[in-house]
Design a protein around this motif. Structure first.
Motif, PDB file in Angstrom:
ATOM      1  N   GLU A 157       0.736  -1.132  -0.028  1.00 55.94           N
ATOM      2  CA  GLU A 157       0.059  -0.066  -0.017  1.00 55.94           C
ATOM      3  C   GLU A 157       0.707   1.399   0.252  1.00 55.94           C
ATOM      4  O   GLU A 157       0.426   2.403  -0.241  1.00 55.94           O
ATOM      5  CB  GLU A 157      -1.003  -0.001   1.290  1.00 55.94           C
ATOM      6  CG  GLU A 157      -1.877  -0.898   1.104  1.00 55.94           C
ATOM      7  CD  GLU A 157      -3.192  -0.670   0.134  1.00 55.94           C
ATOM      8  OE1 GLU A 157      -3.031   0.392  -0.018  1.00 55.94           O
ATOM      9  OE2 GLU A 157      -3.860  -1.809  -0.330  1.00 55.94           O
ATOM     10  N   PHE A 158       2.025   1.309   0.243  1.00 56.01           N
ATOM     11  CA  PHE A 158       3.105   2.241   0.541  1.00 56.01           C
ATOM     12  C   PHE A 158       3.977   2.537  -0.344  1.00 56.01           C
ATOM     13  O   PHE A 158       4.462   1.394  -0.818  1.00 56.01           O
ATOM     14  CB  PHE A 158       3.520   2.260   1.827  1.00 56.01           C
ATOM     15  CG  PHE A 158       2.523   2.186   2.789  1.00 56.01           C
ATOM     16  CD1 PHE A 158       1.673   3.490   3.426  1.00 56.01           C
ATOM     17  CD2 PHE A 158       2.032   1.000   3.622  1.00 56.01           C
ATOM     18  CE1 PHE A 158       0.745   3.304   4.326  1.00 56.01           C
ATOM     19  CE2 PHE A 158       1.077   1.081   4.476  1.00 56.01           C
ATOM     20  CZ  PHE A 158       0.358   2.195   4.919  1.00 56.01           C
ATOM     21  N   ALA A 159       4.563   3.592  -0.844  1.00 57.20           N
ATOM     22  CA  ALA A 159       5.766   3.900  -1.820  1.00 57.20           C
ATOM     23  C   ALA A 159       7.016   3.645  -0.904  1.00 57.20           C
ATOM     24  O   ALA A 159       7.764   3.293  -1.453  1.00 57.20           O
ATOM     25  CB  ALA A 159       5.376   5.219  -2.051  1.00 57.20           C
ATOM     26  N   GLN A 160       6.827   3.893   0.362  1.00 54.75           N
ATOM     27  CA  GLN A 160       7.991   3.916   1.096  1.00 54.75           C
ATOM     28  C   GLN A 160       7.444   3.649   2.737  1.00 54.75           C
ATOM     29  O   GLN A 160       6.448   4.261   3.320  1.00 54.75           O
ATOM     30  CB  GLN A 160       8.923   5.097   1.211  1.00 54.75           C
ATOM     31  CG  GLN A 160      10.202   5.144   1.879  1.00 54.75           C
ATOM     32  CD  GLN A 160      10.910   6.448   1.740  1.00 54.75           C
ATOM     33  OE1 GLN A 160      10.499   7.290   0.974  1.00 54.75           O
ATOM     34  NE2 GLN A 160      11.991   6.154   2.322  1.00 54.75           N
ATOM     35  N   VAL A 161       8.212   2.790   3.390  1.00 50.93           N
ATOM     36  CA  VAL A 161       7.853   2.593   4.884  1.00 50.93           C
ATOM     37  C   VAL A 161       9.106   2.950   5.796  1.00 50.93           C
ATOM     38  O   VAL A 161      10.467   2.381   5.315  1.00 50.93           O
ATOM     39  CB  VAL A 161       7.444   1.507   5.262  1.00 50.93           C
ATOM     40  CG1 VAL A 161       7.144   1.183   6.779  1.00 50.93           C
ATOM     41  CG2 VAL A 161       6.168   0.832   4.484  1.00 50.93           C
ATOM     42  N   ALA A 162       8.956   4.010   6.573  1.00 54.00           N
ATOM     43  CA  ALA A 162      10.111   4.350   7.321  1.00 54.00           C
ATOM     44  C   ALA A 162       9.937   4.042   8.844  1.00 54.00           C
ATOM     45  O   ALA A 162       8.977   4.279   9.291  1.00 54.00           O
ATOM     46  CB  ALA A 162      10.632   5.758   7.160  1.00 54.00           C
ATOM     47  N   VAL A 163      10.825   3.224   9.515  1.00 52.27           N
ATOM     48  CA  VAL A 163      10.669   3.067  10.907  1.00 52.27           C
ATOM     49  C   VAL A 163      11.586   3.748  11.650  1.00 52.27           C
ATOM     50  O   VAL A 163      12.973   3.885  11.388  1.00 52.27           O
ATOM     51  CB  VAL A 163      11.104   1.426  11.206  1.00 52.27           C
ATOM     52  CG1 VAL A 163      11.016   0.998  12.541  1.00 52.27           C
ATOM     53  CG2 VAL A 163      10.022   0.564  10.303  1.00 52.27           C
ATOM     54  N   VAL A 164      11.390   4.707  12.510  1.00 56.68           N
ATOM     55  CA  VAL A 164      12.198   5.553  13.239  1.00 56.68           C
ATOM     56  C   VAL A 164      12.466   4.986  14.652  1.00 56.68           C
ATOM     57  O   VAL A 164      11.351   4.800  15.412  1.00 56.68           O
ATOM     58  CB  VAL A 164      11.469   6.879  13.445  1.00 56.68           C
ATOM     59  CG1 VAL A 164      12.489   7.893  14.122  1.00 56.68           C
ATOM     60  CG2 VAL A 164      11.245   7.415  12.188  1.00 56.68           C
ATOM     61  N   PRO A 197      17.610   5.836  12.522  1.00 57.32           N
ATOM     62  CA  PRO A 197      18.042   5.852  13.908  1.00 57.32           C
ATOM     63  C   PRO A 197      17.750   7.233  14.578  1.00 57.32           C
ATOM     64  O   PRO A 197      17.700   8.487  13.811  1.00 57.32           O
ATOM     65  CB  PRO A 197      19.421   5.902  13.884  1.00 57.32           C
ATOM     66  CG  PRO A 197      20.252   6.024  12.654  1.00 57.32           C
ATOM     67  CD  PRO A 197      18.907   6.023  11.683  1.00 57.32           C
ATOM     68  N   ASN A 198      17.036   7.297  15.664  1.00 54.70           N
ATOM     69  CA  ASN A 198      16.689   8.469  16.453  1.00 54.70           C
ATOM     70  C   ASN A 198      17.638   8.641  17.531  1.00 54.70           C
ATOM     71  O   ASN A 198      17.730   7.966  18.504  1.00 54.70           O
ATOM     72  CB  ASN A 198      15.180   8.372  16.985  1.00 54.70           C
ATOM     73  CG  ASN A 198      14.837   9.800  17.739  1.00 54.70           C
ATOM     74  OD1 ASN A 198      15.587  10.654  18.128  1.00 54.70           O
ATOM     75  ND2 ASN A 198      13.494  10.033  17.871  1.00 54.70           N
ATOM     76  N   THR A 217      10.773  12.474  16.207  1.00 55.18           N
ATOM     77  CA  THR A 217      10.374  11.122  15.527  1.00 55.18           C
ATOM     78  C   THR A 217       9.643  11.246  14.382  1.00 55.18           C
ATOM     79  O   THR A 217       9.836  10.974  13.409  1.00 55.18           O
ATOM     80  CB  THR A 217       9.692  10.241  16.460  1.00 55.18           C
ATOM     81  OG1 THR A 217      10.794  10.110  17.654  1.00 55.18           O
ATOM     82  CG2 THR A 217       9.209   8.889  15.622  1.00 55.18           C
ATOM     83  N   ILE A 218       8.673  12.413  14.305  1.00 54.45           N
ATOM     84  CA  ILE A 218       7.809  12.740  13.236  1.00 54.45           C
ATOM     85  C   ILE A 218       8.379  13.434  12.263  1.00 54.45           C
ATOM     86  O   ILE A 218       8.495  13.118  10.964  1.00 54.45           O
ATOM     87  CB  ILE A 218       6.429  13.491  13.654  1.00 54.45           C
ATOM     88  CG1 ILE A 218       5.466  12.900  14.704  1.00 54.45           C
ATOM     89  CG2 ILE A 218       5.787  14.339  12.407  1.00 54.45           C
ATOM     90  CD1 ILE A 218       4.437  13.816  15.217  1.00 54.45           C
ATOM     91  N   SER A 219       9.422  14.280  12.575  1.00 58.17           N
ATOM     92  CA  SER A 219      10.175  15.064  11.580  1.00 58.17           C
ATOM     93  C   SER A 219      11.252  14.058  10.951  1.00 58.17           C
ATOM     94  O   SER A 219      11.353  14.468   9.769  1.00 58.17           O
ATOM     95  CB  SER A 219      10.931  16.363  12.476  1.00 58.17           C
ATOM     96  OG  SER A 219      11.871  17.059  11.688  1.00 58.17           O
ATOM     97  N   LEU A 220      11.930  13.263  11.670  1.00 57.85           N
ATOM     98  CA  LEU A 220      12.842  12.132  11.078  1.00 57.85           C
ATOM     99  C   LEU A 220      11.995  11.550   9.932  1.00 57.85           C
ATOM    100  O   LEU A 220      12.553  11.259   8.891  1.00 57.85           O
ATOM    101  CB  LEU A 220      13.572  11.364  12.228  1.00 57.85           C
ATOM    102  CG  LEU A 220      14.569  11.888  13.024  1.00 57.85           C
ATOM    103  CD1 LEU A 220      14.784  11.073  14.023  1.00 57.85           C
ATOM    104  CD2 LEU A 220      15.797  12.415  12.137  1.00 57.85           C
ATOM    105  N   GLY A 221      11.015  10.924  10.292  1.00 54.85           N
ATOM    106  CA  GLY A 221      10.196  10.022   9.668  1.00 54.85           C
ATOM    107  C   GLY A 221       9.614  10.788   8.200  1.00 54.85           C
ATOM    108  O   GLY A 221       9.889  10.338   7.126  1.00 54.85           O
ATOM    109  N   LEU A 222       9.191  11.899   8.531  1.00 62.14           N
ATOM    110  CA  LEU A 222       8.401  12.819   7.558  1.00 62.14           C
ATOM    111  C   LEU A 222       9.539  12.962   6.588  1.00 62.14           C
ATOM    112  O   LEU A 222       9.398  13.177   5.131  1.00 62.14           O
ATOM    113  CB  LEU A 222       7.794  13.913   7.997  1.00 62.14           C
ATOM    114  CG  LEU A 222       6.510  14.518   7.113  1.00 62.14           C
ATOM    115  CD1 LEU A 222       5.703  13.430   6.460  1.00 62.14           C
ATOM    116  CD2 LEU A 222       5.950  15.600   8.169  1.00 62.14           C
ATOM    117  N   SER A 223      10.860  13.503   7.017  1.00 65.83           N
ATOM    118  CA  SER A 223      11.939  14.078   6.069  1.00 65.83           C
ATOM    119  C   SER A 223      12.466  12.925   5.365  1.00 65.83           C
ATOM    120  O   SER A 223      13.233  13.106   4.149  1.00 65.83           O
ATOM    121  CB  SER A 223      12.996  14.364   7.075  1.00 65.83           C
ATOM    122  OG  SER A 223      12.474  15.602   7.718  1.00 65.83           O
ATOM    123  N   ALA A 224      12.095  11.686   5.595  1.00 62.55           N
ATOM    124  CA  ALA A 224      12.879  10.557   4.910  1.00 62.55           C
ATOM    125  C   ALA A 224      11.817  10.088   3.638  1.00 62.55           C
ATOM    126  O   ALA A 224      12.165   9.167   2.915  1.00 62.55           O
ATOM    127  CB  ALA A 224      12.965   9.079   5.682  1.00 62.55           C
TER     128      ALA A 224
END
Length: 191
Positions: free
Chosen positions: A44-51, A70-71, A81-88
């Motif tokens: 369902e996703f173009a990309q999945v990021a785990v922070v 990595p956080n 965490t939101i910022s790291l994930g969204l930026s990726a």
């Protein structure tokens, strides 16, 4: 136009109320983080990021072929965490945010939420029970600047409260929205 939806799995918290890394805690033989990763329908996703701050979760994310971020500063709060994930996430039209402490969340519900958002891509979409919003939530890209501007322990709720008129809900059974914040809550789920 194909809507690119990204997914951010938030697994960086210190779990102060739990007293240890709760994401490693087992429910019926599977850890909370494993249950979370298994609930993500990757197609369902173009990309999945785990922070996360935990090396073992970074390694597990890679086994799922998810981006592992990595956080280094989990004490900066959920906003970091939101910022790291969204930026990726790369040029996504929307982003789903999953917390990692809802062990009964179903893969089919996550898929249905992604599809609900695709049917109304200007809206914020979230799972709910009896009209009470829970997680996960999907934000269209027009809200990314507000999400990136969050500070400390302010999360997506802060943005949703400013835009209640833009919220659509998908009803699910209450147990799917149950989060585990304490060892007692975990014991209750084991019954």
């Amino acid at each position: 136009m194909t809507l690119k939806l990204g997914c951010v799995i938030m697994a960086a918290g210190n779990a102060r109320r739990f007293g240890e890394n709760k994401l490693a805690a087992q429910l019926h033989g599977r850890s909370l983080i494993l249950r979370t990763l298994e609930a993500v329908p990757a197609e369902e996703f173009a990309q999945v990021a785990v922070v996360t701050q935990y090396p073992e979760i970074l390694a597990l994310a890679k086994e799922f072929h998810f981006s592992a971020l990595p956080n280094e500063h989990p004490n900066w709060g959920i906003s970091h965490t939101i910022s790291l994930g969204l930026s990726a996430l790369e040029d996504c039209s929307g982003a789903m945010f999953l917390v990692s402490d809802q062990p009964l969340l179903q893969r089919e519900s996550v898929r249905s939420l992604a599809q609900l958002w695709r049917s109304q891509p200007s809206k914020i979409a979230a799972l709910a029970h009896n009209g009470t919003r829970g997680n996960p939530c999907v934000f269209p890209s027009r809200f990314f600047p507000e999400l990136l501007a969050l500070q400390e322990d302010c999360g997506g709720n802060t943005v949703i409260r400013r835009h209640e008129e833009d919220l659509v809900l998908l009803e699910v059974p209450p147990q799917e929205l149950t989060d585990v914040d304490t060892p007692e809550a975990m014991e209750h789920l084991k019954r």
